[in-house]
Design an enzyme around this catalytic site. Structure first.
Site, PDB file in Angstrom:
ATOM      1  N   ASP A 265       0.727 -30.846  30.092  1.00 15.63           N
ATOM      2  CA  ASP A 265       1.796 -31.538  30.803  1.00 15.63           C
ATOM      3  C   ASP A 265       1.209 -32.771  31.462  1.00 15.63           C
ATOM      4  OD1 ASP A 265       4.817 -30.578  31.756  1.00 15.63           O
ATOM      5  OD2 ASP A 265       3.902 -32.090  33.053  1.00 15.63           O
ATOM      6  N   ASP A 310       9.453 -29.810  24.809  1.00 15.27           N
ATOM      7  CA  ASP A 310      10.460 -29.370  25.785  1.00 15.27           C
ATOM      8  C   ASP A 310      10.681 -30.557  26.707  1.00 15.27           C
ATOM      9  OD1 ASP A 310      12.162 -27.966  27.362  1.00 15.27           O
ATOM     10  OD2 ASP A 310      10.705 -26.510  28.086  1.00 15.27           O
ATOM     11  N   CYS A 363      17.189 -28.837  28.021  1.00 17.79           N
ATOM     12  CA  CYS A 363      18.173 -28.017  28.729  1.00 17.79           C
ATOM     13  C   CYS A 363      19.298 -28.944  29.199  1.00 17.79           C
ATOM     14  CB  CYS A 363      17.548 -27.238  29.882  1.00 17.79           C
ATOM     15  SG  CYS A 363      16.619 -28.237  31.052  1.00 17.79           S
TER      16      CYS A 363
END
Length: 436
Positions: A265, A310, A363
């Protein structure tokens, strides 16, 4: 604290959120620190009132004919919580309660909510920022209001069984006291029953099954996104936006001890307790790669069988859990996320092997962050095409998810999950494979 004091506390927290334009979790934490006499039950009830008031902020303001925090809390308690006008009036007689009901408030609370909302604009009935409605109407059409109202409900607590350590049947038996039951779509998922607004949900981290790595807290939609990625034994996987690492851990179970997952990340603070969770889960195939002065991923170029993206997004699919974020979202934030998504998709192409696949996940329920970003990526990378997102699933799971596969453009498929249709958070999953 008595009910009236809890109502007053919820009003104070909402006023703080509105005045300082900050996340509700921060406002609740600060309130708790400055009111240490409040017990855990008090804090649970106050937090529930605040979140439930925010879930239907626009329609509450319409029903009460004012956007005040007081009005939102009163109508939430009387209507959404089903306590009624008499119980509310009684609670307002407490010494630390808000002022008694006015004649106007009593009249509005005595009206039928649906009747009051019959003439409200669509964005008010759907409890959605008005500027997002045209975009969402293009995705959901006549089902838009149903989809958005489902995003105003509370989200369930879902768990994922770590198949490196246990079976779902064994953990179901272990957590029988919590009322756990299988999730309807994810083959390794469990769902805990809903609790009353003032009740404290089960504290899963206190359970031995969690402490010993047999379960993780993870929404069913997130579990399905990791499953669709299709990590297989022996593969090299890069989780390019790993964050807290939930999908890395899910994929580690799919590798069954053979292969490698590199979890990265750009902000190492997002890892949180990821390292502890990796150890607890027995996920020896997971290796954390933190950002540094040098390129910490240089040795992975063109070598990954799977790159999971993601992507950073607006989080519109998680409004059940973060209703305050819904009202803070602005067009410039969407524009920034779209730029981030293009950049991270291009970065993913740097690491995927010629035969490998990139799995793009958000999302978000917005086409601008989903279909539009994938279409733009395919234009920039003509050697890639969209693949069937269900291709790597077992037949039973694929059959359950087939109703949620949506096509657009030239029949290109992707998966869309929403609370209204699937009972999960809002998720989008697309698989980009080599065009061969």
């Amino acid at each position: 604290m008595k009910t009236g004091g809890r109502l007053q506390a919820a009003i104070e927290v909402l006023d703080d959120v509105e005045a300082r334009r900050r996340p509700v979790a921060d406002a609740l934490k600060d309130w708790g620190l400055s009111h240490r006499f409040a017990g855990s039950g008090d804090r649970t009830a106050i937090g529930s009132l605040v979140y439930d008031a925010l879930r239907r902020k626009a329609s509450n303001a319409w029903v009460m004919d004012t956007p005040s925090a007081r009005a939102a809390v009163l109508v939430t308690f009387a209507d959404a919580w089903g306590q009624g006008l008499d119980a509310l009036a009684l609670a307002l007689g407490d010494p630390h309660a808000p002022a008694p009901l006015t004649a106007a408030e009593r009249a509005r609370l005595g009206e039928n909510r649906e009747a009051l909302l019959a003439d409200a604009p669509a964005h008010v009935r759907a409890d959605c920022p008005e500027w997002l409605m045209p975009s969402l109407a293009g995705v959901y059409g006549e089902g838009l209001e149903r989809e958005l109202q489902a995003l105003c409900d509370r989200a369930p607590v879902d768990l994922r069984v770590n198949t490196l350590m246990a079976t779902r049947e064994a953990v179901l038996a272990e957590l029988a006291g919590l009322g756990a039951r299988p999730t309807p779509l994810a083959p390794h998922g469990l769902r805990l029953p809903d609790v009353a607004p003032t009740a404290r949900p089960p504290h899963v981290p206190s359970e031995a099954a969690y402490q010993e790595g047999r379960v993780e807290i993870q929404d069913e939609g997130s579990q399905l996104a990791a499953l669709i990625a299709g990590a297989r034994s022996g593969e090299n996987v890069l989780d390019l936006c790993a964050g807290g690492g939930g999908k890395s851990l899910a994929m580690a179970a799919d590798l069954a001890g053979r292969g490698r997952i590199f979890a990265y990340d750009s902000d190492k603070r997002r890892f949180g307790d990821f390292r502890d969770r990796v150890r607890r889960a027995g996920a020896d195939t997971v290796e954390l790669r933190a950002p540094g002065v040098a390129d910490s991923l240089a040795d992975l170029e063109e070598g990954m069988d799977l790159v999971l993206v993601d992507a950073p997004c607006t989080g519109t699919g998680t409004w059940r859990r973060r209703p305050d974020a819904k009202w803070r979202l602005r067009p410039n934030a969407l524009d920034a996320r779209m730029r981030d998504q293009d950049l991270v998709l291009d970065e993913a192409m740097r690491f995927v092997a010629p035969h490998g696949r990139v799995v793009y996940v958000t999302c978000s329920i917005l086409a601008e962050e989903n279909e539009d970003r994938v279409a733009a990526a395919l234009e920039r990378h003509p050697g890639r095409r969209l693949a069937d997102p269900l291709a790597r699933l077992d037949p039973a799971t694929a059959a359950r998810l087939a109703p949620f596969v949506r096509t657009w453009g030239h029949g290109t498929p992707a998966l869309r999950l929403t609370p209204a249709g699937a009972g999960t958070d809002g998720f989008f999953v697309a698989v980009l494979e080599a065009d061969r």
